[in-house]
Design a protein around this motif. Sequence first.
Motif, PDB file in Angstrom:
ATOM      1  N   VAL A  21     -41.843 -41.880 -61.568  1.00 39.44           N
ATOM      2  CA  VAL A  21     -41.493 -41.135 -62.783  1.00 39.44           C
ATOM      3  C   VAL A  21     -41.596 -41.978 -64.047  1.00 39.44           C
ATOM      4  O   VAL A  21     -41.394 -41.462 -65.153  1.00 39.44           O
ATOM      5  N   LYS A  22     -41.910 -43.253 -63.898  1.00 40.40           N
ATOM      6  CA  LYS A  22     -42.019 -44.130 -65.073  1.00 40.40           C
ATOM      7  C   LYS A  22     -43.038 -43.586 -66.054  1.00 40.40           C
ATOM      8  O   LYS A  22     -44.139 -43.185 -65.671  1.00 40.40           O
ATOM      9  N   GLY A  23     -42.655 -43.600 -67.319  1.00 40.33           N
ATOM     10  CA  GLY A  23     -43.556 -43.125 -68.359  1.00 40.33           C
ATOM     11  C   GLY A  23     -43.535 -41.621 -68.556  1.00 40.33           C
ATOM     12  O   GLY A  23     -44.099 -41.119 -69.537  1.00 40.33           O
ATOM     13  N   ARG A  24     -42.899 -40.896 -67.642  1.00 41.74           N
ATOM     14  CA  ARG A  24     -42.836 -39.429 -67.761  1.00 41.74           C
ATOM     15  C   ARG A  24     -41.406 -38.926 -67.946  1.00 41.74           C
ATOM     16  O   ARG A  24     -41.192 -37.928 -68.641  1.00 41.74           O
ATOM     17  N   PHE A  25     -40.447 -39.588 -67.317  1.00 42.18           N
ATOM     18  CA  PHE A  25     -39.039 -39.173 -67.384  1.00 42.18           C
ATOM     19  C   PHE A  25     -38.268 -40.168 -68.238  1.00 42.18           C
ATOM     20  O   PHE A  25     -38.549 -41.367 -68.220  1.00 42.18           O
ATOM     21  N   THR A  26     -37.255 -39.641 -68.944  1.00 39.92           N
ATOM     22  CA  THR A  26     -36.392 -40.494 -69.758  1.00 39.92           C
ATOM     23  C   THR A  26     -34.936 -40.103 -69.522  1.00 39.92           C
ATOM     24  O   THR A  26     -34.572 -38.932 -69.679  1.00 39.92           O
ATOM     25  N   ILE A  27     -34.129 -41.085 -69.158  1.00 42.65           N
ATOM     26  CA  ILE A  27     -32.699 -40.868 -68.970  1.00 42.65           C
ATOM     27  C   ILE A  27     -31.976 -41.272 -70.241  1.00 42.65           C
ATOM     28  O   ILE A  27     -32.357 -42.240 -70.910  1.00 42.65           O
ATOM     29  N   SER A  28     -30.928 -40.520 -70.583  1.00 38.50           N
ATOM     30  CA  SER A  28     -30.146 -40.850 -71.774  1.00 38.50           C
ATOM     31  C   SER A  28     -28.744 -40.272 -71.634  1.00 38.50           C
ATOM     32  O   SER A  28     -28.491 -39.421 -70.772  1.00 38.50           O
ATOM     33  N   GLN A  29     -27.848 -40.746 -72.472  1.00 34.93           N
ATOM     34  CA  GLN A  29     -26.477 -40.233 -72.523  1.00 34.93           C
ATOM     35  C   GLN A  29     -26.129 -39.918 -73.966  1.00 34.93           C
ATOM     36  O   GLN A  29     -26.655 -40.542 -74.897  1.00 34.93           O
ATOM     37  N   ASP A  30     -25.196 -38.978 -74.139  1.00 35.36           N
ATOM     38  CA  ASP A  30     -24.719 -38.755 -75.501  1.00 35.36           C
ATOM     39  C   ASP A  30     -23.779 -39.900 -75.880  1.00 35.36           C
ATOM     40  O   ASP A  30     -23.418 -40.727 -75.043  1.00 35.36           O
ATOM     41  N   THR A  31     -23.392 -39.940 -77.138  1.00 34.07           N
ATOM     42  CA  THR A  31     -22.622 -41.086 -77.626  1.00 34.07           C
ATOM     43  C   THR A  31     -21.249 -41.187 -76.977  1.00 34.07           C
ATOM     44  O   THR A  31     -20.676 -42.270 -76.887  1.00 34.07           O
ATOM     45  N   SER A  32     -20.713 -40.068 -76.512  1.00 34.65           N
ATOM     46  CA  SER A  32     -19.408 -40.108 -75.840  1.00 34.65           C
ATOM     47  C   SER A  32     -19.522 -40.624 -74.414  1.00 34.65           C
ATOM     48  O   SER A  32     -18.518 -41.010 -73.811  1.00 34.65           O
ATOM     49  N   GLY A  33     -20.731 -40.589 -73.885  1.00 32.23           N
ATOM     50  CA  GLY A  33     -20.943 -40.989 -72.494  1.00 32.23           C
ATOM     51  C   GLY A  33     -20.583 -39.916 -71.494  1.00 32.23           C
ATOM     52  O   GLY A  33     -20.660 -40.147 -70.284  1.00 32.23           O
ATOM     53  N   ASN A  34     -20.216 -38.720 -71.960  1.00 34.54           N
ATOM     54  CA  ASN A  34     -19.781 -37.663 -71.056  1.00 34.54           C
ATOM     55  C   ASN A  34     -20.898 -36.716 -70.627  1.00 34.54           C
ATOM     56  O   ASN A  34     -20.680 -35.866 -69.765  1.00 34.54           O
ATOM     57  N   THR A  35     -22.048 -36.820 -71.254  1.00 36.18           N
ATOM     58  CA  THR A  35     -23.175 -35.978 -70.872  1.00 36.18           C
ATOM     59  C   THR A  35     -24.391 -36.846 -70.632  1.00 36.18           C
ATOM     60  O   THR A  35     -24.745 -37.677 -71.468  1.00 36.18           O
ATOM     61  N   LEU A  36     -25.002 -36.627 -69.503  1.00 36.68           N
ATOM     62  CA  LEU A  36     -26.208 -37.362 -69.119  1.00 36.68           C
ATOM     63  C   LEU A  36     -27.385 -36.414 -69.172  1.00 36.68           C
ATOM     64  O   LEU A  36     -27.249 -35.231 -68.829  1.00 36.68           O
ATOM     65  N   TYR A  37     -28.526 -36.930 -69.596  1.00 36.64           N
ATOM     66  CA  TYR A  37     -29.732 -36.117 -69.706  1.00 36.64           C
ATOM     67  C   TYR A  37     -30.869 -36.741 -68.911  1.00 36.64           C
ATOM     68  O   TYR A  37     -30.903 -37.951 -68.699  1.00 36.64           O
TER      69      TYR A  37
END
Length: 125
Positions: A64-80
């Motif tokens: 998935v490298k280069g196609r998927f991106t993981i991130s979190q909101d600033t509160s750390g309570n939601t992951l994307y």
Amino acid sequence: QVQLVESGGGSVQAGGSLRLSCAASGYDPRRYCMGWFRQVPGKEREGIATIYDRDGSMVYHDTVKGRFTISQDTSGNTLYLQMNSLKREDTAMYYCAADLLTPGGYCDFLPPRFWGQGTQVTVSS
């Protein structure tokens, strides 16, 4: 008790995009790491994108490298998980996971402490 609830799965054509979300409750983001896993029938669940230490370091599965991106909101309570250029082989049940930080300041997700219920992603050609 940590609860993880995924959303955003669905059906998409190859080449398309989806964005998964994972809402965490009962959760102290200072004590946990989060990540995304996926599983297809008959195969083991595999980690595809994780945030594995206090500094927010990330690691991706080669597929998935280069196609998927993981991130979190600033509160750390939601992951994307932003998924672009989807392929048929990305079809799977996708799970959010949380793991406790070790005293060394990292998570190994072996195995994660908590799982969400999963959200299905189906990619058609």
